[in-house]
Scaffold this active site. Structure first.
Site, PDB file in Angstrom:
ATOM      1  N   GLU A  82       0.823  -1.205   0.000  1.00 46.40           N
ATOM      2  CA  GLU A  82       0.000   0.000   0.000  1.00 46.40           C
ATOM      3  C   GLU A  82       0.859   1.257   0.000  1.00 46.40           C
ATOM      4  O   GLU A  82       1.856   1.346   0.701  1.00 46.40           O
ATOM      5  CB  GLU A  82      -0.924   0.007   1.220  1.00 46.40           C
ATOM      6  N   ARG A  92     -17.938  -0.456   6.259  1.00 45.97           N
ATOM      7  CA  ARG A  92     -19.078  -1.041   5.548  1.00 45.97           C
ATOM      8  C   ARG A  92     -19.762  -2.104   6.401  1.00 45.97           C
ATOM      9  O   ARG A  92     -20.985  -2.286   6.341  1.00 45.97           O
ATOM     10  CB  ARG A  92     -18.602  -1.638   4.221  1.00 45.97           C
ATOM     11  N   CYS A 146      -7.797  -2.469   8.321  1.00 49.64           N
ATOM     12  CA  CYS A 146      -6.474  -2.502   7.696  1.00 49.64           C
ATOM     13  C   CYS A 146      -5.902  -1.094   7.562  1.00 49.64           C
ATOM     14  O   CYS A 146      -4.765  -0.823   7.961  1.00 49.64           O
ATOM     15  CB  CYS A 146      -6.555  -3.168   6.325  1.00 49.64           C
ATOM     16  N   HIS A 172      -1.294  -5.817   1.460  1.00 50.83           N
ATOM     17  CA  HIS A 172      -2.515  -6.612   1.363  1.00 50.83           C
ATOM     18  C   HIS A 172      -2.237  -7.903   0.608  1.00 50.83           C
ATOM     19  O   HIS A 172      -1.542  -7.912  -0.420  1.00 50.83           O
ATOM     20  CB  HIS A 172      -3.620  -5.825   0.650  1.00 50.83           C
TER      21      HIS A 172
END
Length: 210
Positions: A82, A92, A146, A172
């Site tokens: 990342e 979510r 994360c 990831h």
């Protein structure tokens, strides 16, 4: 004992029985130790606040030169270092403690984002040499736990002068259906070795159009 690297993965969440990130960390840590690298490993809960608190405590305890946090990115088919952590929580789904923050900062008053201090382009280039391990730079770590851990780590390293020599970031990993855990572990080993051998990142294309 001097520790060269701290590796972290996550516990299962959202009803899953496993989390491939923790499985990969365990396998990678064993391989790195066999090669003479001193590794500390930590399984983080999928919980806002708690995960970051535990990571921060581990960073202060081990004070190693390198921290590589990992997480599961179901649906991605590549190993993705990342680029940037952003200062927002927008869940979510609830975390494992039932918390579901929406449009909240990770660190109130903190900067909008922090860039990884890992050599992410060099990692991708190194993984391109590994058979059957796709890799790419990712421009977003999402807005779930994360990213929360990623931001907490980088904010700590940026604001604590006693940790100024430490580098850290987030990678990831795909679900096992898209990349076997043993390949994710092999990728993580290669990523750690690349970080230890690469003080400054290389200049390579790693952008995206969307």
């Amino acid at each position: 004992m001097t520790v060269d690297v701290l590796l972290t993965g996550f516990a299962p969440f959202d009803g899953a029985d496993i989390n491939e990130s923790w499985q990969a960390v365990q396998a990678a840590a064993a391989q790195l130790r066999a090669d003479g690298v001193e590794v500390a490993q930590l399984e983080l809960p999928v919980e806002f606040d708690a995960a970051g608190d535990l990571l921060e405590a581990a960073v202060r305890e081990h004070r190693c030169g390198l921290v590589v946090a990992t997480g599961l990115a179901a649906g991605r088919r590549a190993v993705t270092p990342e680029r940037v952590a952003i200062n927002v929580r927008d869940a979510r789904i609830p975390d494992n403690a039932g918390d579901r923050p929406v449009d909240e900062p990770v660190v109130p008053g903190g900067p909008v984002g922090h860039f990884s201090t890992l050599p992410i382009k060099a990692i991708v280039a190194a993984l391109a040499e590994e058979p059957a391990i796709p890799a790419a730079v990712s421009q977003t770590a999402g807005t779930y736990v994360c990213n929360d851990v990623f931001y907490r780590l980088l904010h700590l390293l940026a604001t604590d002068s006693g940790l100024a020599d430490m580098r850290g970031g987030f990678v990831h990993l795909p679900a096992a259906a898209d990349l076997p855990v043993e390949d994710s572990a092999r990728a993580l080993v290669r990523a750690v070795r690349t970080c230890l051998a690469t003080p400054e990142d290389v200049v390579l294309t790693g952008g995206s159009e969307h």
